[in-house]
Scaffold this active site. Structure first.
Site, short mmCIF file in Angstrom:
data_model
loop_
_atom_site.label_atom_id
_atom_site.label_comp_id
_atom_site.label_asym_id
_atom_site.label_seq_id
_atom_site.Cartn_x
_atom_site.Cartn_y
_atom_site.Cartn_z
N ASP A 43 0.81 -1.22 0.00
CA ASP A 43 0.00 0.00 0.00
C ASP A 43 0.84 1.26 0.00
O ASP A 43 0.59 2.19 -0.77
CB ASP A 43 -0.93 0.03 1.22
CG ASP A 43 -2.07 -0.96 1.06
OD1 ASP A 43 -2.53 -1.15 -0.08
OD2 ASP A 43 -2.48 -1.56 2.07
N SER A 47 -3.75 -9.04 7.84
CA SER A 47 -3.15 -7.74 8.05
C SER A 47 -2.32 -7.84 9.33
O SER A 47 -2.84 -8.21 10.38
CB SER A 47 -4.24 -6.68 8.20
OG SER A 47 -3.69 -5.54 8.84
N ASP A 100 -5.77 3.15 13.96
CA ASP A 100 -4.48 3.78 13.67
C ASP A 100 -4.60 5.11 12.93
O ASP A 100 -3.81 6.03 13.16
CB ASP A 100 -3.59 2.80 12.90
CG ASP A 100 -3.07 1.70 13.82
OD1 ASP A 100 -2.87 1.99 15.01
OD2 ASP A 100 -2.88 0.56 13.35
N ARG A 152 2.42 4.26 17.39
CA ARG A 152 1.93 5.34 16.52
C ARG A 152 2.41 6.73 16.92
O ARG A 152 2.85 7.49 16.06
CB ARG A 152 0.40 5.31 16.41
CG ARG A 152 -0.17 3.99 15.89
CD ARG A 152 0.52 3.49 14.65
NE ARG A 152 -0.01 2.20 14.24
CZ ARG A 152 0.66 1.30 13.53
NH1 ARG A 152 1.89 1.55 13.13
NH2 ARG A 152 0.11 0.16 13.19
N1 ARG Z 1 -6.19 -3.58 17.05
C1 ARG Z 1 -4.87 -3.16 17.38
C2 ARG Z 1 -4.86 -1.71 17.79
O1 ARG Z 1 -5.73 -0.98 17.41
C3 ARG Z 1 -3.86 -3.42 16.27
C4 ARG Z 1 -4.06 -2.62 15.01
C5 ARG Z 1 -3.19 -3.07 13.85
N2 ARG Z 1 -3.42 -4.46 13.56
C6 ARG Z 1 -3.15 -5.12 12.44
N3 ARG Z 1 -3.28 -6.39 12.45
N4 ARG Z 1 -2.75 -4.52 11.36
O2 ARG Z 1 -3.97 -1.27 18.49
#
Ligand code: ARG
Length: 404
Positions: free
Chosen positions: A17, A178, A127, A98
């Site tokens: 991406d 993912s 995110d 993040r």
């Molecule tokens: N649900 C988790 C959070 O919001 C992980 C997010 C990213 N997860 C992923 N498999 N890409 O902190």
């Protein structure tokens, strides 16, 4: 040279991406793209390969920031001190990374004179919120573009674009998951996991061995100073080394696997598989040490502070006044959280078996039922009478009124 304000700083992972986003964003906006890859210990591809790929995909500059120590010291350590487990389980693996990535994006945007930052998040997750709330907290003047969300990019479209433009990425069309990972842990979602009746398969895991496999137990002693792990089995470690070593040792025992349905901040429930062996082992040891070094009232109160802190971080409010104020409370609470915790690591569990501290509040002579007891039991009787007085009075009143 193009005017500096004609640049976009892109949070670059090296994946499909964000690789596609480089060419696509510059075509759509006419701006130059600066790719910034932040190394938070994701431990996958070589960061130089990722940097080269960004340039081959058309970035005018590609920067790799080694932020592993910073992530460990400034983000994972506060999470240990806060025993940060969202919904009592998830150690905020992605949520912690993040704000750090945002900090480096903002620095890069200022350095490269970019007016805009960009990320590859979808419009359904947490995110995007963390990136954008963080960015506007640190640099309200920056604009944000999220191509996957704002222009409805799909994986299929991205694959077609990558093929048409001959981009140097291996498109693993088969991986249905993912995945987000860093030194604090790993998160896996989508694919067959979206049916929450489907159990996870062994294939999903990378940081942990199967806890059901018979093997010898491992015993470890973790030393803390003011809530920070500083030595493992007597050997000094940095925070990053503590996490890495515990990832290996707890991971080898299958510790830190989670299968949960969580409350996302965008309102939906979603299923995620996590593995965070080091995080779970360190938090377990830290909680155990708090149990002997933190006074009862502070300890009870801290539980609610810990939970609030964890929710703020999950909800993308790392750079917020409440989070900062709670940090001050938590740091103050940690001054005596020093000492050693011994744990047995085995069969998916980290079990504390010993604790010692020069700041311990555990008094053997007060606790013992053997010779040497210094606890004056005769005082208990009067204490109980006064302690229970208000409920005794209330119950008497209730009985009287019920009989009238
Ligand atoms: N649900 C988790 C959070 O919001 C992980 C997010 C990213 N997860 C992923 N498999 N890409 O902190």
């Amino acid at each position: 040279m193009t005017a500096k304000s004609d640049r976009i700083v892109l949070a670059y992972s090296g994946g499909l991406d964000t690789s596609v986003a480089i060419g696509w964003l510059s075509q759509q906006t006419g701006k130059e793209i600066v790719a910034v890859a932040v190394d938070v210990g994701q431990d996958g591809e070589d960061m130089d390969v990722i940097r080269e790929r960004a340039l081959s995909c058309g970035a005018v500059e590609a920067v790799v920031v080694d932020a592993k120590d910073e992530f460990a010291e400034d983000y994972c350590l506060p999470a240990v001190r806060a025993n940060a487990l969202y919904m009592d389980r998830y150690p905020n693996v992605s949520a912690l990374s993040r704000p750090l990535i945002v900090k480096h994006l903002v620095e890069a945007a200022r350095y490269h004179g970019a007016s805009t930052v960009s990320h590859g998040c979808t419009g359904k997750g947490n995110d995007q919120v963390r990136f954008e709330v963080g960015t506007s907290a640190l640099a309200p003047e920056l604009k944000v573009i999220a191509p996957v969300r704002d222009y409805a990019w799909t994986r299929e479209k991205a694959i077609v674009w990558a093929e048409e433009h001959d981009l140097p990425i291996e498109v693993n069309k088969k991986s249905p998951y993912s995945i987000d990972q860093n030194v604090w842990g790993r998160a896996v979602e989508t694919g067959f996991l979206e049916d929450i009746w489907n159990g996870p398969i062994e294939d999903l895991y990378d940081y942990t061995q199967n806890p059901a496999t018979p093997r010898e137990a491992d015993e470890v002693v973790i030393t803390f100073e003011a809530g920070a792990p500083v030595a493992i089995d007597g050997k000094p470690v940095t925070m990053l080394q503590a996490i890495e070593q515990m990832n290996k040792r707890a991971g080898a025992q299958g510790i830190g696997r989670l299968d949960m349905v969580e409350d996302r901040l965008v309102g939906i429930k979603s299923r995620e598989i996590y593995e965070a062996p080091g995080a779970i082992a360190l938090i377990t040891a830290h909680q155990e040490l708090e149990s002997i070094t933190i006074e009862r009232e502070l300890s009870r109160y801290k539980k609610s502070v810990d939970q609030r802190w964890t929710e703020l971080v999950y909800d993308g409010l790392w750079f917020s006044p409440l989070k900062r104020a709670l940090d001050a409370f938590i740091n103050e609470s940690q001054i005596h959280v020093s000492g050693d915790i011994r744990m047995t690591l085995h069969a998916g569990r980290a079990v504390p078996t010993g604790r010692r501290s020069h700041a311990s509040l555990y008094d053997f002579n007060l606790a013992t039922y053997d010779e040497g007891d210094t606890f004056d039991q005769s005082q208990a009787k009067g204490f109980i009478e006064l302690w229970g007085m208000s409920s005794v009075l209330a119950n008497k009143r209730d009985e009287k009124l019920a009989g009238e």
